[in-house]
Structure formats: C-alpha cells, structure tokens
Scaffold this active site. Structure first.
Site, PDB file in Angstrom:
ATOM      1  N   THR A   1       0.814  -1.217   0.000  1.00  0.00           N
ATOM      2  CA  THR A   1       0.000   0.000   0.000  1.00  0.00           C
ATOM      3  C   THR A   1       0.847   1.265   0.000  1.00  0.00           C
ATOM      4  O   THR A   1       0.463   2.279  -0.586  1.00  0.00           O
ATOM      5  CB  THR A   1      -0.922  -0.025   1.241  1.00  0.00           C
ATOM      6  OG1 THR A   1      -1.825  -1.115   1.074  1.00  0.00           O
ATOM      7  CG2 THR A   1      -1.711   1.257   1.393  1.00  0.00           C
TER       8      THR A   1
ATOM      9  N   THR B   1       1.522  -4.135   4.386  1.00  0.00           N
ATOM     10  CA  THR B   1       1.377  -4.362   5.829  1.00  0.00           C
ATOM     11  C   THR B   1       0.842  -5.749   6.178  1.00  0.00           C
ATOM     12  O   THR B   1       0.948  -6.183   7.319  1.00  0.00           O
ATOM     13  CB  THR B   1       0.446  -3.303   6.452  1.00  0.00           C
ATOM     14  OG1 THR B   1      -0.831  -3.388   5.818  1.00  0.00           O
ATOM     15  CG2 THR B   1       1.019  -1.913   6.308  1.00  0.00           C
TER      16      THR B   1
END
Ligand code: ASP
Length: 334
Positions: free
Chosen positions: A15, A98
C-alpha cells in the site's frame, strides 16, 4: 556541511507504493490500481533529501500477501549484497505491504548477519489517497535507520511515528493507521519531528547475533499453522502431514491448546518426527511449557510468539536441528 547518512531503500510494493483510481480509493487500489517502483515512491517524498543520501534498490512490486519464504531469502541476500557492495551504507529501509510486514521483519530479525540497522515500513493508505500516511512513515523509517542509536535494536518496524521491535509487533486492525502494536511489551521509541528517541532495547537474541545462517538457501523447511476452533477435527493436521510438513504450529485456544481431535493428531505427528510448537490464537501472553499438556505430548511452547512468528522461528530452527530439546532452547532464546 556534514555528509548525510547513506540509506538504502529496498522496494517490495504494498500500500505504501499503491496508486488507486482517485483520492478516495482506500481499498480497491490493490486490484484496480498499481504499485510504484521504489524510485517513483521516493520521488514523491523530496524531503528525504534533507535527512539522508538515499540509494534506491528495486526488488518487487507486489501486495505483501504474495511475499513468502523464498522472497525473504532473496531480500536477505539483497540486504547483504547492498552493504557488501557499498560499505558506506549506514542503514537499510524495506518498504513493504502491511499484511505480512511483521513476518518479513521477524525473519530478517533472525537471519540478517550484519550490524547495519534494518527498518521495515509500510502504510495503511495508498500513496494516491487523501491523508496518505506512507510519505511520513518512509521519512521516519529513514531517520530511524540513520540513527546511531538504532544499532543493536534488531530489525525494527516503523509506522505512525512509533518504533517497534520485529519480534513483538503485530498488525491489529484492518484499516486504522495505528494498527501496528507491540501488545505485551510496548514500543522501543518514537520518531518525532524533532528527534528519534529510544527508551528500551530487546533482550531476546536478534540480528546479527543469531545462529541461523541461511545464505544460499532458496527455500525453508515447510511449516504449517493449524488454527484451533470449537469442534475442530483432525482433517487439517492430516492434510499438512500429507503435504510433507517438517513442523506444525498449533494456533491453540487461549491459553494454548488444540482441540482434543487435533491434539491426538498432533501427538501422532510429533511421535513421527514432525516438530510441533504450541502457540495461542489470543495474540497476547505466554504459552507455558506445561509438563503434562505439552512436554508429555512432545510439543514445544511458543512462549509469547504469535503463531505466524512461531512458524518463522521454527522454519529457521529446522535449518539447524530437528531435535525437540534443541528447538525448545531456541524458543526460549529468540
Ligand atoms: N494489501 C496490502 C499489502 O499487504 C496492504 C498494505 O500494504 O497495507 O500489500
């Protein structure tokens, strides 16, 4: 003017480098958008030039759900080669999705063989979104990697202005920017606007002082995780045994036990030479090395490691030994 510290930034995607449809694309960018290569990601944060002399290193450009053990080994090799080829590199930052960030960080925490600080960083909002957190996270990660105090801290995870130890940190929330928490033990320090400050140091053994030397390997021994849930039968255990697992981590009911049917199947697996580690699905607290529940069944206690981290330690332990007692000592050490 004094020379700025030289920091290598290795890009893997995630991300932090995600580009979505528009500024309100907070969750579809993974399928409809793209991930930037590290040079483009760095170009979006020109302030980095004020704190470090950045060396971009391309590795991957993927969501971290696609990163696995062979990537960890390749990344380890890149880290070692980056510093060997340019000894003026004072720190390493790995940009990462993540989802599996804590797993890559813990692997590196056990396998890196050089004292150069390594920081793994991600973001919860794509780079193209309103309120994107990646730019500041990246700047802070670089500042931490450049900090003289970062040496001896093992591999660190930096997001949301906080410095976490790779062993202790876990992603606790699907979308919040304060998702990375070191639940039982707390953060190591802060990356605030004025300074990077540390308040404590990990006591469990960390890189570079570990017994695992996986240089040259392209795969790690297969270890699977078996979740406990009400009424669980032995099907999953049987399946991973059939798949050739060398180790199994039971993500047990808190405070650390499989279902009765799983326990029978795991005891059989342990008797056949598969190493079984008992962890808990609670995400907090130790699993106690209980004589009757664990030792007599041939299981090893995961201590306070989450199931996903116990798996990584077991994979690495199996590269040096398959003896239960030796692996039990490893779980008491790392
Ligand atoms: N799906 C993303 C990944 O792990 C999530 C993130 O980076 O925050 O790559």
């Amino acid at each position: 003017m004094p020379r700025l510290p030289r920091i290598a930034v290795i890009g893997t995607g995630g991300t932090i480098s995600g580009v979505g449809r528009d500024r309100l694309d907070f969750y579809e960018y993974g399928t409809s958008g793209r991930f930037m290569h590290v040079e483009e990601l760095l170009a979006g944060v020109p302030e980095l030039a004020r704190v470090a002399d950045i060396v971009p290193v391309r590795y991957k450009n993927v969501g971290s759900g696609s990163i696995g053990p062979s990537d960890w080994l390749a990344l380890l090799d890149i880290i070692h080669r980056t510093v060997a080829n340019d000894p003026s590199v004072a720190g390493i930052v790995v940009t990462h999705g993540t989802a599996t960030l804590e797993e890559t960080a813990y692997f590196l925490n056990l396998a890196v063989k050089i004292p150069t600080p390594v920081v793994v960083v991600g973001a919860m909002r794509p780079a193209s979104s309103l309120g994107a957190d990646g730019g500041l996270n990246l700047l802070n990660a670089v500042r931490v990697a450049a900090s003289p105090q970062a040496r001896g801290m093992g591999v660190m995870v930096v997001l949301n202005d906080e410095i976490n130890a790779a062993r202790d940190v876990t992603k606790t929330s699907n979308y919040r920017v304060q998702t990375f928490i070191s639940r039982d033990f707390g953060i190591l320090g802060y990356a605030d606007a004025d300074a990077v400050t540390f308040y404590r140091k990990p006591l469990r053994r960390t890189a570079p002082d570990t017994e695992f030397d996986v240089a040259g390997l392209t795969a790690l021994p297969r270890v699977d995780i078996i979740p406990a849930y009400a009424g669980a039968d032995s099907v999953l255990v049987d399946a991973v045994v059939a798949a050739g697992a060398k180790g199994i981590v039971s993500a047990g009911f808190p405070s650390g036990s499989p279902s009765p049917a799983q326990k029978d199947a795991l005891s059989e697996a342990a008797a056949s030479g598969i190493v079984v580690v008992q962890s808990s699905r609670s995400g907090s607290g130790r699993v106690i090395d209980d004589k009757v529940a664990l030792r007599d069944a041939g299981f090893i206690a995961a201590d306070s490691l989450t199931p996903q981290k116990a798996r990584i330690l077991l994979m690495l332990a199996l590269t040096v030994t398959s003896k239960t007692d030796a692996i039990r000592r490893i779980f008491e050490t790392y």
